[in-house]
Design a protein around this motif. Structure first.
Motif, short mmCIF file in Angstrom:
data_model
loop_
_atom_site.label_atom_id
_atom_site.label_comp_id
_atom_site.label_asym_id
_atom_site.label_seq_id
_atom_site.Cartn_x
_atom_site.Cartn_y
_atom_site.Cartn_z
N LEU A 154 0.81 -1.10 -0.06
CA LEU A 154 0.21 -0.17 0.03
C LEU A 154 0.84 1.14 -0.04
O LEU A 154 2.03 1.46 0.79
CB LEU A 154 -0.90 0.01 1.21
CG LEU A 154 -2.04 -0.96 1.10
CD1 LEU A 154 -2.96 -0.76 2.41
CD2 LEU A 154 -2.82 -0.69 0.04
N GLY A 155 0.45 2.18 -0.76
CA GLY A 155 1.17 3.44 -0.82
C GLY A 155 0.10 4.70 -0.59
O GLY A 155 -0.84 4.59 0.29
N ASP A 156 0.43 5.75 -1.51
CA ASP A 156 -0.76 6.79 -1.51
C ASP A 156 -0.78 7.02 -3.14
O ASP A 156 -0.54 6.14 -3.89
CB ASP A 156 -0.11 7.82 -0.87
CG ASP A 156 1.32 8.29 -1.23
OD1 ASP A 156 1.46 8.36 -2.38
OD2 ASP A 156 1.78 8.73 -0.17
N ARG A 157 -1.70 8.12 -3.28
CA ARG A 157 -1.94 8.54 -4.72
C ARG A 157 -0.57 8.76 -5.65
O ARG A 157 -0.53 8.42 -6.56
CB ARG A 157 -2.75 9.76 -4.64
CG ARG A 157 -4.16 9.43 -4.26
CD ARG A 157 -5.09 10.94 -4.20
NE ARG A 157 -6.28 10.55 -3.82
CZ ARG A 157 -7.38 10.35 -4.48
NH1 ARG A 157 -7.13 9.74 -5.92
NH2 ARG A 157 -8.48 9.89 -4.12
N GLN A 158 0.52 9.46 -4.77
CA GLN A 158 1.65 9.35 -5.57
C GLN A 158 2.38 8.28 -5.74
O GLN A 158 3.41 8.19 -6.67
CB GLN A 158 2.63 10.47 -4.68
CG GLN A 158 2.02 11.75 -4.92
CD GLN A 158 0.64 12.15 -4.05
OE1 GLN A 158 0.46 11.65 -3.15
NE2 GLN A 158 -0.29 12.85 -5.00
N THR A 159 2.28 7.22 -4.62
CA THR A 159 3.34 6.03 -4.90
C THR A 159 2.50 4.84 -5.01
O THR A 159 2.72 3.59 -4.36
CB THR A 159 4.20 6.15 -3.55
OG1 THR A 159 3.28 5.95 -2.35
CG2 THR A 159 5.13 7.26 -3.51
N SER A 160 1.36 4.68 -5.69
CA SER A 160 0.44 3.57 -5.96
C SER A 160 1.13 2.63 -6.58
O SER A 160 1.70 2.64 -7.74
CB SER A 160 -0.72 3.87 -6.65
OG SER A 160 -1.73 2.94 -6.89
#
Length: 421
Positions: A154-160
């Motif tokens: 799991l990451g975020d929108r920038q590191t998906s």
């Protein structure tokens, strides 16, 4: 494909235009393959703008098998795809039986047999270029077919991880970069000290709510999936688990049941052996090996491969018996990173690979690459280490952090599924 053509064009444009200056360059000429130096016992010789080098060192660095016939003064090199024949003094070479004229014939100098570097390298599908600023000949070896494991977490929108792998924001999906990666290591699970299987851990590893969609898309795009179990020993949970036979057997049973949804199981147990020495270190190693043995047997019965991610043998964490573990696992990822320098130092990464290869077959080894520690250029060199020492492949920590420039670099190093077709 356009990016690959562009990169190749830039590579050739930057360096090959300077080739005529080689004869006038001063100082010792050095040679590298994929950014890794080639050590010669005799310095390269330049004659009429052609570079001649000792044949055996160049061949070994390219993983080309060579034989020397003293009677006919003939060199034969083969890599399974191409066979090259050179004869001392002859301006004609053979490539797969076809005659090819040479500008400069092989020669013997001070008892050493020298061959034309450019012809020999390009005959085995390498790119050769001259860097006048460094007085260096740079060789880029051809893409090699190998395992490429991408860690999916799991990451975020920038590191998906999803977007980086499938090329589109969730839940849409396309080919994206699935032509480079062939296995996804899904970092969704952990264990507690009692052997309970966790889908959410204190270290941040957790299984997403829509995890089945990831599995479906991986299958659609022909990717193998691994169930990754991650634990660290910061609070002693891992040590306690490995010291408890009942807890270990409980964990194994839970893993086997959950593993039915995947094509393999992957243990990433970190932090063992940092403070231990002597008999204490032996106990730590044996306890982890015991757990791996307990898990490997039912996995083999279920025809599921086992992957281990281990600290490098030259790291501070010495709680891993590579030789024993290599006999039980199907593949081992060497975490040859976190040495404190970025990009990761080539000498220490190479040392880790050499040491690991002495304890188990290199065809079981995968070089772990920490993407945040590398650049697009240094990534080529790290893959080059895996090539030179004939490892099974590489892993990437992690999807979501691989830049477009890095994907382009990878496509020059590994055979993609597009290239296979």
């Amino acid at each position: 494909m356009k990016r690959l053509i562009w990169l190749t064009a830039v590579f050739l444009m930057l360096f090959t235009s300077a080739l005529p200056a080689m004869a006038q360059s001063g100082g010792e000429i050095t040679v590298s393959i994929d950014g890794l130096p080639v050590a010669f016992d005799v310095n390269p010789v330049i004659d009429n703008n052609r570079t001649l080098v000792p044949f055996r060192a160049l061949a070994e660095a390219l993983n080309v098998q060579v034989t020397w016939d003293q009677k006919t003064r003939t060199i034969v090199g083969a890599d399974g795809k191409n066979t090259i024949t050179l004869q001392i003094g002859s301006k004609t070479a053979l490539r797969n039986g076809m005659a090819i004229p040479l500008d400069m014939p092989p020669r013997v100098l001070n008892g050493k047999t020298l061959i034309p570097l450019r012809f020999f390298s390009e005959a085995f599908a390498c790119q050769v270029a001259w860097s006048p600023a460094e007085n260096k000949i740079k060789i880029l070896s051809p893409p090699r077919e190998m395992t490429v494991i991408g860690f999916y977490a799991l990451g975020d929108r920038q590191t998906s991880s999803w977007t980086n792998l499938f090329g589109k924001p969730f839940p849409d999906a396309g080919v994206g970069n699935t032509d480079v990666v062939n296995t996804v290591a899904l970092g969704w699970y952990s264990l507690d000290r009692q052997g309970n299987l966790l889908t959410k851990s204190s270290t941040g590893w957790q299984r997403p709510d829509d995890y089945e969609k990831v599995l479906d898309k991986a299958e659609e795009f022909g990717l193998k999936t691994q169930m990754v179990l991650h634990m660290t020993d910061g609070d002693g949970s891992l040590t306690n688990l490995l010291a408890n036979e009942i807890a270990m057997r409980k964990a194994v049973a839970a893993i086997i049941e959950e593993a039915k949804n995947y094509q393999g199981v992957h243990l990433d147990f970190e932090g063992l052996g940092r403070q231990d020495k002597g008999e204490g270190l032996t106990r730590v190693r044996d306890s982890f090996s015991n757990f791996v043995n307990l898990l490997s047997q039912p996995l083999k019965a279920a025809n599921l491969p086992l992957t281990l991610t281990l600290h490098a043998p030259n790291s501070a964490y010495q709680g891993y018996d590579y030789k024993k573990l290599g006999q039980m696992a199907d593949e081992i990822i060497i975490m040859a990173h976190d040495y404190g320098v970025k990009p990761e130092p080539v000498d220490l990464v190479t040392q880790a690979v050499k040491w690991a290869s002495q304890m188990m077959p290199p065809e079981k080894l995968i070089l772990g690459i920490s993407v945040p520690s590398e650049t697009p250029e240094s990534l080529v060199t790290k893959v080059g280490i895996a090539k030179r020492y004939q490892l099974k492949g590489i892993s990437l920590w992690r999807l979501g952090l691989v830049s477009e420039e890095m994907w382009t670099s990878l496509r020059t190093c590994v055979v993609t599924r597009k290239q296979k077709t």
